[in-house]
Design an enzyme around this catalytic site. Structure first.
Site, PDB file in Angstrom:
ATOM      1  CE  LYS A 135     -16.239 -27.068 -39.517  1.00 23.17           C
ATOM      2  NZ  LYS A 135     -16.934 -25.825 -40.096  1.00 23.17           N
ATOM      3  CG  HIS A 157     -13.455 -30.207 -44.160  1.00 21.77           C
ATOM      4  ND1 HIS A 157     -13.787 -29.758 -42.867  1.00 21.77           N
ATOM      5  CD2 HIS A 157     -14.746 -29.776 -44.902  1.00 21.77           C
ATOM      6  CE1 HIS A 157     -14.853 -28.903 -42.936  1.00 21.77           C
ATOM      7  NE2 HIS A 157     -15.515 -29.133 -44.152  1.00 21.77           N
ATOM      8  CE  LYS A 206     -13.115 -25.228 -44.508  1.00 25.56           C
ATOM      9  NZ  LYS A 206     -13.363 -26.471 -44.199  1.00 25.56           N
ATOM     10  CG  HIS A 213     -18.231 -22.667 -41.672  1.00 29.40           C
ATOM     11  ND1 HIS A 213     -16.958 -22.777 -42.328  1.00 29.40           N
ATOM     12  CD2 HIS A 213     -18.822 -23.889 -42.260  1.00 29.40           C
ATOM     13  CE1 HIS A 213     -16.750 -23.563 -43.240  1.00 29.40           C
ATOM     14  NE2 HIS A 213     -17.719 -24.319 -43.143  1.00 29.40           N
TER      15      HIS A 213
END
Length: 584
Positions: A244, A470, A472, A242
């Site tokens: 990025k 999107h 966090k 996950h």
């Protein structure tokens, strides 16, 4: 809404149950591909490529009934009773692909996962941005924090002034070699974001896809022989890659960008995303020691440790290159997650225990600190357990409330920001924005206690109230919401898979996924606290305020507000495009 769910608590009890997932951390092979707007990498990419006729509000009764019948005939999702992990049961109730009876003893229907899913947006949804949307050079940026939001199509120009688009990151870099770490990829779209003269330069893609999803990814890359792959090892069930991150290499050095966006167009179009962009790290003089170029935050050491955790030969060359560069200007701390079970001192290497260690060592107790709220903001939610003591307050909240070496265990307010149904319905994308907010009915109805913590997504200060998050972020804020004790931007959602969970009487921590984020603490900036920037747009290099992406103080859910649940229908009111939401 009342047609599809019945309330018996402050924030509702749902009665529909047709499918299950835990959160964005489920592996692509375990995700339903019948709705491309959901969470799988293939599904998210297909959202930008395929056509689907949206369901208009006025046609809702017949279509809703029709699709409901289709689901009951076997085209829906099946909920497994098994648990993925006998020791912990972190992700309970995984998705099994639909089980259908064979058409005949000789011939079976193809698996759903091999079918190309429809698109939530359709080919005609995206518009070309105007010529002045992109900056010809990186604008006047706030170099103090190096934290930026993405550009959002459709906003007033001032709210994009100083925000960054992937095309600007790559156009202004004039980089010759690239590493892209991510979860979802649209390779053809990604290549188009590079300057034309750099579109054939080597790109290494680090991903976590397996089996069919991996085959689809490789197929995407066939027209691009300069694209190579590194598959991240995922040895624990239901973990994902996950993280990025971009590593951009230049003749004069390299740059690290840690962000929240997937490499697909939908993530850079009308969603709120965030990123940290490093300074340009220059090469060290030849003959420099192996410890040269370290930052006060030990960013170089931690980045190397994170990359070495992949145990991948494809990354060895880049690990050696990083060692030859000067990262001393970095002011943030790296917080990563890598899959594994860790004991002893290794428990503090990754996940929320890593965050706890850094907050313990690099923040200071604040007088009246028990009144300083903790804010968590995310786009996906995993299973928290039957009550708050199972993980949220018993483990994760203890980390978030750590301030220095104080032994006082305070219990400050905890505000969790997650979009409501109304937030999604009135967003720029309308209901399809909810495809990137994968909170399932099965998880939600088992943790209704959690919803009392929920707050709306409101971001008028950044012009992004209608650009669904999107991004966090996690932070500790003063009671008057004008100062920050610390701030974190990360890929980690509110899930045990991302942050880790203690096991074996707290002697072991288990982490499922790869995640990455950066932590800002005031001491690294010679400050006691960060002032909150009340008007962060247009961006100015002169401001000392931190650009929090959303409005403070947060807005509580009312008894009428419901958290967005992606796998139940919403047909009582149309969205901003006149459509309703009817999951297949």
């Amino acid at each position: 809404m009342d047609r599809f769910m019945s309330q018996d608590s402050q924030h509702g009890k749902w009665t529909i149950s047709s499918s299950d997932d835990d959160d964005e951390d489920l592996p692509p092979s375990a995700k339903p591909s019948v709705m491309s707007l959901l969470i799988g990498s293939e599904a998210r990419q297909s959202a930008a490529m395929n056509q689907m006729n949206p369901v208009k509000y006025e046609t809702s009764p017949s279509l809703a009934g029709k699709r409901k019948k289709e689901a009951s005939d076997g085209s829906g999702w099946a909920l497994s009773d098994s648990e993925d992990d006998a020791d912990d049961g972190d992700v309970k109730g995984r998705i099994d692909l639909p089980k259908k009876a064979p058409l005949s003893p000789q011939k079976k229907k193809p698996k759903v996962e091999n079918e190309r899913p429809p698109s939530p947006h359709g080919r005609l949804y995206y518009i070309e941005e105007p010529d002045d949307f992109f900056e010809s050079s990186i604008p006047c940026l706030n170099d103090t924090y190096r934290f930026y939001l993405n550009k959002v199509t459709g906003l007033d120009r001032k709210y994009n002034s100083g925000a960054l688009h992937i095309r600007e990151l790559l156009f202004t870099s004039m980089s010759s070699i690239f590493q892209q770490f991510n979860y979802c990829f649209d390779i053809a779209w990604m290549v188009k974001q590079y300057p034309p003269e750099f579109r054939d330069r080597p790109v290494l893609i680090v991903h976590g896809d397996k089996r069919e999803a991996k085959a689809r990814l490789l197929q995407q890359a066939q027209p691009f022989p300069h694209v190579r792959f590194c598959q991240a090892k995922l040895d624990i069930a239901f973990g994902t890659h996950h993280t990025k991150m971009m590593l951009l290499w230049y003749e004069e050095g390299f740059r690290v960008i840690i962000l929240t966006s997937n490499l697909i167009r939908a993530d850079w179009y009308q969603k709120t995303q965030g990123m940290w962009m490093s300074p340009l790290f220059p090469r060290l003089p030849k003959g420099s020691s192996t410890t040269a170029g370290e930052s006060p935050t030990f960013f170089k050491r931690d980045l190397l440790e994170y990359l070495m955790a992949y145990r991948a030969s494809e990354l060895e060359e880049w690990i050696q290159r990083i060692k030859e560069h000067d990262l001393s200007e970095t002011r943030v701390y790296l917080i990563g997650s890598t899959p594994g079970r860790y004991v002893g001192s290794d428990m503090e290497r990754w996940g929320h225990l890593r965050l706890r260690k850094l907050l313990h060592e690099h923040t200071q107790p604040i007088p009246g600190g028990e009144r300083w709220p903790v804010i968590g903001q995310f786009s996906s939610i995993g299973s928290m357990g039957v009550d708050k003591t199972k993980w949220l307050s018993g483990e994760f909240q203890r980390t978030l409330t750590t301030l220095g070496k104080s032994s006082h265990c305070s219990d400050p307010p905890l505000h969790l920001l997650y979009p409501s149904v109304e937030d999604v319905r009135t967003s720029l994308e309308g209901y399809p924005a909810g495809g990137s907010l994968p909170y399932s009915i099965q998880t939600a109805q088992k943790q209704l206690w959690l919803h009392s913590y929920f707050h709306r997504w409101k971001a008028d200060t950044t012009g992004r109230s209608h650009a669904m998050p999107h991004i966090k972020t996690y932070m500790r804020v003063s009671p008057d919401f004008t100062k920050l004790a610390w701030f974190l931007v990360t890929s980690s959602n509110l899930s045990k898979a991302a942050w880790g969970a203690l096991e074996k009487n707290n002697t072991q921590v288990m982490v499922r996924s790869y995640e990455l984020g950066v932590l800002y603490v005031p001491s690294a900036f010679d400050m006691k606290t960060f002032p909150v920037h009340k008007n962060p747009f247009p961006v100015s290099s002169s401001s000392s305020g931190f650009p929090v992406p959303f409005d403070l103080p947060p807005t509580c859910y009312t008894p009428k507000d419901q958290p967005w649940i992606w796998n139940i229908p919403y047909s009582q009111a149309p969205d901003t495009h006149g459509n309703i939401w009817v999951p297949s």
